[in-house]
Scaffold this active site. Structure first.
Site, PDB file in Angstrom:
ATOM      1  N   SER A   1       0.879  -1.157   0.000  1.00 51.61           N
ATOM      2  CA  SER A   1       0.000   0.000   0.000  1.00 51.61           C
ATOM      3  C   SER A   1       0.917   1.207   0.000  1.00 51.61           C
ATOM      4  O   SER A   1       1.688   1.398   0.936  1.00 51.61           O
ATOM      5  CB  SER A   1      -0.867  -0.006   1.250  1.00 51.61           C
ATOM      6  OG  SER A   1      -1.435   1.255   1.417  1.00 51.61           O
ATOM      7  N   ARG A   2       0.859   2.002  -1.057  1.00 46.00           N
ATOM      8  CA  ARG A   2       1.793   3.125  -1.130  1.00 46.00           C
ATOM      9  C   ARG A   2       1.396   4.253  -0.184  1.00 46.00           C
ATOM     10  O   ARG A   2       2.171   5.158   0.055  1.00 46.00           O
ATOM     11  CB  ARG A   2       1.905   3.615  -2.575  1.00 46.00           C
ATOM     12  CG  ARG A   2       2.755   2.656  -3.413  1.00 46.00           C
ATOM     13  CD  ARG A   2       3.022   3.205  -4.787  1.00 46.00           C
ATOM     14  NE  ARG A   2       2.085   2.679  -5.751  1.00 46.00           N
ATOM     15  CZ  ARG A   2       2.166   1.494  -6.329  1.00 46.00           C
ATOM     16  NH1 ARG A   2       3.178   0.695  -6.036  1.00 46.00           N
ATOM     17  NH2 ARG A   2       1.277   1.086  -7.201  1.00 46.00           N
TER      18      ARG A   2
END
Ligand code: ATP
Ligand code: MG
Length: 540
Positions: free
Chosen positions: A401-402
């Site tokens: 998950s950036r």
């Protein structure tokens, strides 16, 4: 002179006869004036095949405009103008093209494709043109919103800083999703992609319900807090079986999630243009809910089928094919859709969960790489893990998950950080352990801990856990309290913890709810609680 003429005319019988005609004309003219005329621009079908019509005429037509095709017999078929050429218009048909023939009329509607938007849509199942597919009656007449809209600009966007809880332990801890984020769910067929999306929808209802209970009873319920009450959900089904959509709607009705959910369905039996339009229509409806201040989640299940529908349209419209025969603008198709998801701040957010199906786990194919690059992270599901019974089958190494821990509360951040590290060590050692027969004590410990953590992250469908309870479970696992338990006993531990923490009020859980963190007091009472629970399980 004129008087003489008048007299002569009166005497002339021919003129008298003529006089009767103008009076009739006058009445005709009077009636004619009352008639209302509408100017409709029409064209004729030049050729028609495979759901695509080439129409001549229609000079003023706009791209994306809704057209009506009027066969000599039968119902009007609707379509959309896509290719605007010098003399012809290439249009896609939404309905049955068998009733249309060359030479049939096509008329402009002067409206770009739009859908109704309003609170009344909750609980409904619609097609991409806003027609109800359930048996709950017609929709009230309301303003229509364009299905293609511009994404919010850069200035309007806010940082993603609040969690959109899915209730799935592996997701909330390892690939946390924030309000306004775009997180891709990617995997082969039958690896539990839809299950993650559906659990997310169901968890939103659980959160709402628990908050309502909390507000009405004023008792602190351990399940809520630390996260906002649930989001409104829009589920877009593209190219799925009608029976799957019906089953999903039934399941959502059963668990009382339907009153906060809208389903847009373009099933496999619908035409390719409808499958192509469904995500945009869903997004417009989701934007309505976002704009009235509801945190909203939209699920596109799945975008690979939308890409296939678009490829079909483009090839039939004779647009040049590109990589994997997809048209060159398929990237733009997905990016303009996913860019519409954003956090606008102050609780106004639209979170997108697109789903992509891969072939034999190939993440590097054209459509998967496109959507991976557009989204803020992906949750990769693996068939091997799924068949081993590790469900949800999230591949921790490939998932990311950036937005990361910005979408987690502090308490979750503290346990999840360690969890990621331990799981990374476990993966590394497990790869080597396959070849080694004799393992040293520290490697064994890492492997055992990893197995237990994996067991904690396994979760059944329709059994979501709220964040405070997840924190307790993950704390117990990552700090090694569960190392002395067998895998079966760990399952027992988890179900006991869920029962206990939802039924009774525990001070350390209240601290997590109130402060979104745990101080040293709360931590020591959490440790005490876990130790007691482990002893209880061992002694039974
Ligand atoms: P498709 O490619 O057909 O869309 P999918 O990837 O969306 O499939 P699902 O339909 O979500 O997969 O799940 C496939 C099957 O696995 C279903 O029967 C579902 O009940 C089961 N399943 C999914 N997740 C879990 C889970 N966490 N625990 C147990 N069973 C699960
Ligand atoms: Mg599915």
């Amino acid at each position: 002179m004129t008087n003489i003429l008048k007299k002569k005319l009166k005497q002339n019988p021919v003129t008298r006869k003529r006089k009767a005609v103008p009076s009739g004309l006058k009445t005709l003219l009077r009636r004619f004036k009352k008639l209302k005329f509408e100017y409709v621009e029409c064209g004729r079908i030049d050729s028609i095949a495979d759901g695509i019509a080439r129409v001549y005429g229609l000079d003023g037509v706009q791209a994306g405009e809704l057209l009506e095709f009027v066969p000599k017999s039968g119902q009007v078929v609707r379509g959309m103008a896509l290719n605007l050429e010098k003399q012809f218009v290439g249009a896609v048909l939404f309905g049955n093209d068998a009733v249309l023939k060359e030479g049939d009329f096509s008329r402009r509607t002067k409206s770009i494709i739009s859908v109704p938007a309003g609170l009344f849509l909750r609980g409904r199942v619609l097609d991409p043109l806003g027609q109800p597919l359930d048996n709950k009656g017609a929709l009230p007449a309301t303003k229509q919103e364009l299905i293609e809209r511009k994404a919010p600009g850069i200035q309007l966007r806010a940082r993603i800083d609040s969690p959109m809880a899915t209730g799935i332990r592996a997701v909330d801890s390892l690939v946390p999703i924030g309000n306004g984020q775009r997180e891709l769910i990617i995997g082969d067929r039958q690896t539990g992609k839809t299950a993650i999306a559906v659990d997310t929808i169901i968890h939103q209802t659980t959160l709402r319900q628990l908050e309502a209970d909390y507000v009405s009873s004023k008792t602190v319920n351990s399940c809520i807090g630390a996260e906002k009450a649930g989001s409104t959900c829009v589920y877009v089904a593209i190219g799925q079986k009608r029976s799957s959509v019906a089953q999903l709607a039934k399941k959502l009705e059963e668990v009382n999630a339907m009153p906060w959910t809208v389903i847009i369905a373009a099933t496999a039996s619908d035409s390719a243009p409808l499958q192509f339009l469904a995500p945009y229509a869903g997004c417009t409806i989701a934007e309505y809910f976002r704009d009235i201040g509801e945190p909203t989640v939209i699920i596109y299940d799945d975008l690979s089928k939308q890409a296939v529908a678009y490829r079909q349209l483009s090839l039939l419209l004779r647009r040049p094919p590109g990589r994997e025969a997809y048209p060159g603008d398929v990237f733009y198709c997905h990016s303009r859709l996913l860019e519409r998801a954003a956090n606008m701040g102050k609780g106004y957010s639209l979170t997108a969960l697109p789903i992509i199906e891969t072939q034999a786990g190939d993440l590097s194919a054209y459509i998967p790489t496109n959507v991976i690059s557009i989204t803020d992270g992906q949750c990769a599901l693996e068939a091997d893990l799924f068949f081993k019974g590790i469900r949800p089958a999230i591949n921790v190494g490939l998932s990311v998950s950036r937005v990361g821990s910005a979408a987690q509360i502090k308490a979750m951040k503290r346990v999840a950080g360690q969890l990621k590290l331990l799981l990374a060590q476990y993966r590394e050692n497990a790869a080597f352990a396959q070849f080694a027969s004799d393992l040293d004590a520290s490697t064994k410990k890492v492997l055992e801990r990893g197995e237990r953590l994996t067991q904690i992250l396994k979760q059944d469908q329709f059994a979501t856990t709220s964040t405070p309870i997840q924190v307790v479970m993950l704390y117990a696992g990552s700090k090694g309290y569960l190392d002395i338990l067998s895998l079966d006993q760990i399952n027992q531990f988890m179900s006991l913890v869920v029962n206990d923490l939802t039924t009774y009020s525990w001070p350390f859980v209240e601290t997590i709810i109130a402060t979104k963190d745990f101080d040293s007091d709360a931590e020591s009472s959490m440790q005490e609680y876990i130790t007691d629970m482990v002893h209880y399980i061992q002694s039974n």
